[in-house]
Scaffold this motif. Structure first.
Motif, PDB file in Angstrom:
ATOM      1  N   GLU A 289     -12.208  -1.298  -1.110  1.00 35.12           N
ATOM      2  CA  GLU A 289     -13.391  -1.409  -0.492  1.00 35.12           C
ATOM      3  C   GLU A 289     -14.456  -2.122  -1.646  1.00 35.12           C
ATOM      4  N   PRO A 290     -14.571  -1.113  -2.864  1.00 36.98           N
ATOM      5  CA  PRO A 290     -15.689  -1.348  -3.734  1.00 36.98           C
ATOM      6  C   PRO A 290     -15.388  -2.764  -4.469  1.00 36.98           C
ATOM      7  N   CYS A 291     -14.212  -2.847  -4.859  1.00 29.58           N
ATOM      8  CA  CYS A 291     -13.742  -4.022  -5.548  1.00 29.58           C
ATOM      9  C   CYS A 291     -13.515  -5.284  -4.639  1.00 29.58           C
ATOM     10  N   GLY A 292     -13.290  -5.216  -3.431  1.00 30.97           N
ATOM     11  CA  GLY A 292     -12.960  -6.145  -2.531  1.00 30.97           C
ATOM     12  C   GLY A 292     -11.557  -6.740  -2.880  1.00 30.97           C
ATOM     13  N   LEU A 293     -10.654  -5.865  -3.433  1.00 36.07           N
ATOM     14  CA  LEU A 293      -9.293  -6.335  -3.920  1.00 36.07           C
ATOM     15  C   LEU A 293      -8.393  -6.011  -2.824  1.00 36.07           C
ATOM     16  N   ARG A 294      -7.602  -6.896  -2.315  1.00 41.09           N
ATOM     17  CA  ARG A 294      -6.639  -6.903  -1.369  1.00 41.09           C
ATOM     18  C   ARG A 294      -4.982  -7.133  -1.765  1.00 41.09           C
ATOM     19  N   ILE A 295      -4.348  -6.386  -1.502  1.00 40.76           N
ATOM     20  CA  ILE A 295      -2.965  -6.285  -2.238  1.00 40.76           C
ATOM     21  C   ILE A 295      -1.892  -6.022  -0.747  1.00 40.76           C
ATOM     22  N   CYS A 296      -0.920  -7.165  -0.591  1.00 40.56           N
ATOM     23  CA  CYS A 296      -0.013  -6.875   0.155  1.00 40.56           C
ATOM     24  C   CYS A 296       0.925  -5.779   0.312  1.00 40.56           C
ATOM     25  N   ILE A 297       1.620  -5.314   1.015  1.00 36.91           N
ATOM     26  CA  ILE A 297       2.482  -4.091   1.207  1.00 36.91           C
ATOM     27  C   ILE A 297       3.485  -3.990   0.230  1.00 36.91           C
ATOM     28  N   LYS A 298       4.119  -5.206  -0.186  1.00 37.25           N
ATOM     29  CA  LYS A 298       5.051  -5.327  -1.075  1.00 37.25           C
ATOM     30  C   LYS A 298       4.604  -5.282  -2.414  1.00 37.25           C
ATOM     31  N   CYS A 299       3.498  -5.794  -2.791  1.00 34.35           N
ATOM     32  CA  CYS A 299       2.948  -5.662  -3.943  1.00 34.35           C
ATOM     33  C   CYS A 299       2.326  -4.238  -4.410  1.00 34.35           C
ATOM     34  N   ALA A 300       1.611  -3.739  -3.233  1.00 38.79           N
ATOM     35  CA  ALA A 300       1.108  -2.387  -3.259  1.00 38.79           C
ATOM     36  C   ALA A 300       2.502  -1.288  -3.586  1.00 38.79           C
ATOM     37  N   SER A 301       3.358  -1.662  -3.146  1.00 42.32           N
ATOM     38  CA  SER A 301       4.495  -0.619  -3.385  1.00 42.32           C
ATOM     39  C   SER A 301       5.105  -0.731  -4.640  1.00 42.32           C
ATOM     40  N   ALA A 302       5.062  -1.908  -5.026  1.00 41.10           N
ATOM     41  CA  ALA A 302       5.362  -2.358  -6.721  1.00 41.10           C
ATOM     42  C   ALA A 302       4.524  -1.485  -7.515  1.00 41.10           C
ATOM     43  N   SER A 303       3.247  -1.749  -7.164  1.00 36.37           N
ATOM     44  CA  SER A 303       2.183  -1.240  -8.226  1.00 36.37           C
ATOM     45  C   SER A 303       2.203   0.366  -8.115  1.00 36.37           C
ATOM     46  N   MET A 304       2.932   1.109  -7.063  1.00 32.71           N
ATOM     47  CA  MET A 304       2.991   2.551  -7.108  1.00 32.71           C
ATOM     48  C   MET A 304       3.967   3.024  -8.282  1.00 32.71           C
ATOM     49  N   MET A 305       4.756   2.042  -8.747  1.00 36.79           N
ATOM     50  CA  MET A 305       5.838   2.405  -9.514  1.00 36.79           C
ATOM     51  C   MET A 305       5.366   3.238 -10.754  1.00 36.79           C
ATOM     52  N   THR A 306       5.843   4.452 -11.399  1.00 36.21           N
ATOM     53  CA  THR A 306       5.391   5.176 -12.656  1.00 36.21           C
ATOM     54  C   THR A 306       6.539   4.873 -13.276  1.00 36.21           C
ATOM     55  N   SER A 307       7.976   4.387 -12.924  1.00 34.20           N
ATOM     56  CA  SER A 307       9.162   4.102 -13.996  1.00 34.20           C
ATOM     57  C   SER A 307       9.072   2.983 -14.517  1.00 34.20           C
ATOM     58  N   SER A 308       9.971   2.469 -15.137  1.00 37.36           N
ATOM     59  CA  SER A 308      10.304   1.362 -16.026  1.00 37.36           C
ATOM     60  C   SER A 308      11.205   0.392 -14.963  1.00 37.36           C
ATOM     61  N   VAL A 309      11.348  -0.702 -15.109  1.00 37.42           N
ATOM     62  CA  VAL A 309      12.186  -1.681 -14.479  1.00 37.42           C
ATOM     63  C   VAL A 309      13.243  -2.221 -15.352  1.00 37.42           C
ATOM     64  N   LYS A 310      14.308  -2.040 -14.913  1.00 41.16           N
ATOM     65  CA  LYS A 310      15.430  -3.101 -15.416  1.00 41.16           C
ATOM     66  C   LYS A 310      15.670  -4.354 -14.911  1.00 41.16           C
ATOM     67  N   HIS A 311      15.467  -5.326 -15.318  1.00 43.38           N
ATOM     68  CA  HIS A 311      15.466  -6.723 -15.037  1.00 43.38           C
ATOM     69  C   HIS A 311      16.633  -7.671 -15.545  1.00 43.38           C
ATOM     70  N   ASP A 312      17.230  -8.179 -14.881  1.00 42.01           N
ATOM     71  CA  ASP A 312      18.362  -9.065 -15.370  1.00 42.01           C
ATOM     72  C   ASP A 312      17.887 -10.524 -16.061  1.00 42.01           C
ATOM     73  N   GLY A 313      16.556 -10.788 -15.793  1.00 46.00           N
ATOM     74  CA  GLY A 313      16.152 -11.589 -16.689  1.00 46.00           C
ATOM     75  C   GLY A 313      15.587 -11.340 -18.018  1.00 46.00           C
TER      76      GLY A 313
END
Length: 491
Positions: A289-313
């Motif tokens: 609310e204070p920042c007006g920042l809106r994040i969809c459920i999928k991105c909010a879930s990703a942003s909660m990650m505290t672990s690293s990502v192993k990506h094939d790319g």
């Protein structure tokens, strides 16, 4: 190379009045600890180490010989080229080592040659990670990324695997949700799984997938590992089990100053642009609310990650979460974003935005029975130019793309309807508006030569609200202005 005139070796700067000496035309450096070759007629300078460069080398991270070019070859100037080591731009006048078939370029100053590695070159050099890292790492790409990430922060690791074995134990038979208060949502068992949907073809397959889309996260119900889901069949409203348990408030690690509240738009239109992935969606979202920042459920879930990502790319190293207000150049799609969330390998100067990091490993097209595979540069042994068959433009060979190996055609990820800018919108929702007697249906594309019945703007192939029986359309803006309020009931 400088072939018009002879180069004369100088032991000191031919430009004594310039502090620090002159700039080498090959590497761009001005280090005067070295002798320099100089052409006084052209003011061309070449330090000794560049004059002695080998015409062919083997680089430790590439499995083909690299050839020396005295400028960026003209065949590869359709798109900006970046150095595969430092990720900085390769200017047309730069000396560069390159592999043409793979579109692989390295500044002459960035070449790292290792005799030990030369004997073990491979297309995908993967560096080992520790056992402790493997346990906590998130593996991408994933065909079910949203639900995996949601489950990850909702449940402990040891509970995730057993949650689906519990059947209906401790799961309410019916629930009411703020997003759908007309009727209760009834616990339902999957009767149409992925295998059954894949057995259908063409329009039937697309229709089957469209019918089973979660109204909270706008991801297919059939992609979830849950055996059950909630449904209001009368209204076509579906919710994953995991999405029915989303917390009302989140503390996102990369935005710790304020909490995010779970919200939804009560409008049937309800489309907003997620500020993390920049895609339009009518999913639920988390808002600061204070920042007006809106994040969809999928991105909010990703942003909660505290672990690293192993990506094939990027198989060399793990990627870590980052959030920045500075402009970021996404390695995967070549866009420059002014702030946002993503994943990074700082050692290799790799930055991947959320929308690219969460792309599925495979997708499909309506006209093709073959899977489209997400592929990453360098594209070994594919010297031909890539063209997107949808937008009919050349694809930047430094970017990720989808490719059909059997038919040998390629597509930009954002050109594919189920992945692109409006890929996270659930269509088919019914809308009642004033001054029209029939409900309107949200469709991804209006028919050719269609116009908005309110503002008269042309809607050819654009998203719109349609009354099929009257051939009446409203653009989203006018539909929002004329939408009638939804009747709700209390629990």
């Amino acid at each position: 190379m400088h072939s018009q005139h002879d180069l004369v070796l100088h032991g000191k700067s031919p430009y004594p009045y310039i502090s620090g000496g002159c700039i080498c035309n090959a590497c761009g450096q001005d280090d005067w600890k070295f002798f320099t070759y100089h052409c006084s007629s052209c003011e061309f300078d070449l330090d000794v180490k560049c004059a002695l460069l080998s015409s062919t080398v083997k680089h430790k991270d590439h499995n083909h010989p690299l050839h020396l070019a005295y400028s960026l070859p003209s065949d590869y100037r359709s798109f900006p080229q970046g150095c595969s080591v430092c990720r900085e731009k390769v200017h047309p006048s730069d000396w560069v080592y390159y592999c043409g078939p793979c579109r692989y370029f390295v500044h002459v100053t960035c070449i790292v040659i290792s005799q030990k590695d030369e004997e073990q070159l491979s297309e995908d050099i993967e560096y080992p990670i520790s056992g402790e890292q493997v346990q906590n790492v998130v593996k991408l790409p994933s065909s079910n990324a949203a639900q995996e990430l949601i489950a990850r922060f909702l449940l402990k690791d040891d509970e995730i695997s057993s949650s689906n074995d519990s059947g209906k134990m401790n799961i309410p038979e019916e629930i009411f949700m703020n997003t759908h208060r007309k009727h209760p949502l009834i616990l339902s068992e999957k009767v149409q799984n992925l295998d059954e949907i894949k057995s259908t073809t063409g329009d039937d397959q697309e229709e089957a997938k469209a019918l089973l889309v979660c109204d909270v996260c706008i991801e297919p119900i059939c992609s979830s590992d849950d055996l059950h889901y909630y449904a209001c069949v009368e209204c076509g409203n579906f919710v994953h089990l995991t999405c029915s348990n989303l917390p009302l408030e989140l503390r996102i690690p990369k935005h710790p100053q304020h909490p995010f509240s779970c919200m939804y738009n009560p409008s049937e239109i309800g489309i907003f642009k997620c500020e993390a992935c920049r895609c339009w969606t009518n999913a639920n979202y988390y808002k600061c609310e204070p920042c007006g920042l809106r994040i969809c459920i999928k991105c909010a879930s990703a942003s909660m990650m505290t672990s690293s990502v192993k990506h094939d790319g990027h198989k060399k190293h793990l990627l870590t979460q980052f959030q920045s207000s500075d402009p970021i150049h996404c390695t995967a799609c070549d866009y420059i974003y002014r702030g946002g969330f993503g994943f990074a390998c700082e050692d290799c100067h790799i930055y991947v935005c959320y929308v690219c990091a969460l792309l599925p490993p495979t997708t499909t097209q309506r006209w093709d029975k073959h899977p489209l595979l997400l592929i990453y540069p360098p594209y070994f042994e594919h010297p031909e130019v890539f063209y997107c068959v949808l937008c009919e433009t050349e694809i930047n060979p430094n970017c990720w793309m989808y490719h059909c190996r059997e038919c040998d055609y390629s597509l930009h990820p954002f050109c594919i309807s189920q992945i692109g800018e409006f890929g996270r919108v659930k269509y088919g929702r019914s809308l009642n508006v004033n001054n029209h007697s029939h409900p309107l249906t949200h469709v991804p594309e209006a028919k050719y030569k269609s116009f908005c019945g309110s503002c008269n703007s042309r809607l050819d192939w654009k998203t719109a609200f349609e009354c099929e029986s009257c051939r009446f359309y409203l653009c989203p803006k006018c539909a929002f202005e004329r939408e009638l309020p939804v009747v709700t009931i209390n629990e």
